[in-house]
Scaffold this active site. Sequence first.
Site, PDB file in Angstrom:
ATOM      1  N   GLY A 102       1.062  -1.573  -0.292  1.00  0.00           N
ATOM      2  CA  GLY A 102       0.534  -0.220   0.104  1.00  0.00           C
ATOM      3  C   GLY A 102       1.063   0.998   0.138  1.00  0.00           C
ATOM      4  O   GLY A 102       1.859   1.467   0.059  1.00  0.00           O
ATOM      5  N   GLY A 104       0.211   5.525   1.059  1.00  0.00           N
ATOM      6  CA  GLY A 104      -0.282   6.763   1.112  1.00  0.00           C
ATOM      7  C   GLY A 104       0.197   7.764   1.405  1.00  0.00           C
ATOM      8  O   GLY A 104       1.274   7.986   0.625  1.00  0.00           O
ATOM      9  N   GLY A 105      -0.038   9.457   2.097  1.00  0.00           N
ATOM     10  CA  GLY A 105       0.326  10.130   1.426  1.00  0.00           C
ATOM     11  C   GLY A 105       1.701  10.609   1.764  1.00  0.00           C
ATOM     12  O   GLY A 105       2.803  11.494   1.686  1.00  0.00           O
ATOM     13  N   ASP A 218      -5.720   6.945  14.631  1.00  0.00           N
ATOM     14  CA  ASP A 218      -5.681   6.310  12.936  1.00  0.00           C
ATOM     15  C   ASP A 218      -6.872   5.289  12.899  1.00  0.00           C
ATOM     16  O   ASP A 218      -5.590   4.596  12.330  1.00  0.00           O
ATOM     17  CB  ASP A 218      -4.155   7.141  12.492  1.00  0.00           C
ATOM     18  CG  ASP A 218      -5.173   6.552  10.503  1.00  0.00           C
ATOM     19  OD1 ASP A 218      -5.734   7.258  10.970  1.00  0.00           O
ATOM     20  OD2 ASP A 218      -4.585   6.490   9.696  1.00  0.00           O
TER      21      ASP A 218
END
Lengths: 437, 209
Positions: A102, A104-105, A218
């Site tokens: 994966g 992400g930012g 998160d």
Amino acid sequence: MGYETGMEGGDLRRPFGGMEGGDLRRIDGIFQRALEVSTAERAAFVAAECGGDEALRRRVGRLLLADAEAQSFLERPPGGRGVDQEKIGDTIGRYRLLRQLGSGGMSTVYLAARVDAPERRAALKILHRGLDDDEVLRRFRQERLVLARFRHRHIARLAGGGTAADGRPYLVMEYVDGVPVDAYCDRHRLAVGTRLELFRKICAAVAYAHRHQLVHRDLKPDNVLVTADGTPKLLDFGIAKLLDKAMIDAGVETTREGVRLMTPGYASPEQVLGLRVSPATDVYALGVVLYLLLTGRRPHRGDGSRHGLGVEICYRKPEPPSVAVTHRADLPDGSELAPRALARARSTTPWRLRRRLAGDLDAIVGRALRKPPEERYPSASELGIDVARHLMGHPVRARRPTLLYRAAKLVRRHRGAFAVLIVLGLVLLGWGVAALW
Amino acid sequence: MISNMDGTEITEATGGTGSFERGDDEITELLRRHGAGHSETADELFPALYGELRRIAAACARRERADHTLQATAIVHEAYVRLVEQPGIAWQSRQHFLGLAARVMRRVLVDYARERGRAKRGGGADRVELAEALSLGSGGDPDLVALDDALRGLGAVDERLVRVVELRFFAGLTLEETARHLGVSPMTVTRDWRRAKAWLYEELHGDGL
């Protein structure tokens, strides 16, 4: 026009609307001071500073908007190929990258294998460029030491980490081969009770972290995986905090950008508003996860804009789960979920599902999702314990302890005994009545 | 070494490898003199460094595998190691080198971007190749020509913002390095960087002020 005009670019459009230096510096001055003001007070501050000059106010506003959007702008050196410089097959530390899990930012996660023991797999998370300042690296290492001491059955272990050849920090974590908890529950058509048992284990893991002074920040289904044998595993513990810190150190204001980092659908009001994060923040996120497990949707959907969602999270009371399940859910992927399908995924009927949720579970979810952090369960363990109370038929703390409610619980818990009592009572009554005759 | 100061021409390398010594020594000497207080060397250093950075870029482009593009910051770093991390170079020279290299790198990259745009309309194939190797204009890089124009406008807002962008973006310096270089606190650089980004972003992607 164009390239032929050369370096000086005489007839090119002049930057910044052709404004003069004095005007530009005036805009910059207000813009600069506005950045020091909290997000909530910013609009009022700018209006006051501009003193009725609409054009000036609009220009400062545009810069503030640009500031909000420019987070990753220019953060990558020119000429780089993409976000990740590393490739499949590359070796980072003692690990070889096998495939991307994966991205992400802030970072990219890879499935990796130990070079000296290829059968040993791990998840390797490497930070993107632009967050690798000396101070960040120092703190990163320090936090890593804390995380490395974490041992819990339901928390993916941090196995190590280091600094890649190009200076970017990375973490090595236990690789969890699992499915997000909501998908797992639906796939196995778990009944509400079974879902609650699973949820309790998740609460216990979060509570363990809270006892060690660590807030997840998160929590969301993507960070709560369930393995094939049904064991839940929490991912990324402390990572959000590390990243937050990195952001602060990189000079990014966290009041707004901190939220940008996280999945907005799971953000708590205090995160949306940029207020202090505490264990109650995780309690809120657990509330969202529980809501999702029970109703197949998140408590807040917003109007599609980040702003709309933020406002809803901060000010709108969510629908109680028992009400939510009576109508269709619009899922984030654009599909719809009908009450019947929803109930089927919980091995029950729509009517039974609604009855199952009404009362205790509505109250527990509602308590976890209160807007002010101090009105929620004080910790994940309290939330887990209340769920357990419900499962055992004891009165839950989330509801007002009226005599009737407690009596009803008592009766339901000791159905057999009460049945005997009632029969006995009736017999006595009948006996008495007969004697009177 | 000093004998190489006899006007060795610094032009772009179009072939061959490993023949950088002459240019290297010259620049190193210029830096040494600069550190010793000869400020007039700055004018000579710029074109010398320009040639050097382009040469390193060309050499890197040939050396690297096709699937592995190089980065501007890596070029500056290589130049730094080659030219500056040597005995006898004063600390001031190192500091000076970074500021200068950042400005030169900006010019190198913007020129590449321009050439690429020009060559797309015919001619100059090998230069395009180099720009391709640097993968300029792809994968989310900002339009460097537009950025360069915007940077020139940014000077009117605050000249230091331009320096910060050159050091952070074009030379890849960290926050602390940038602060040290400019002689200001990291907090100031943090604020400057944020201001500069907002201004440039607005100019490149905004609706216009």
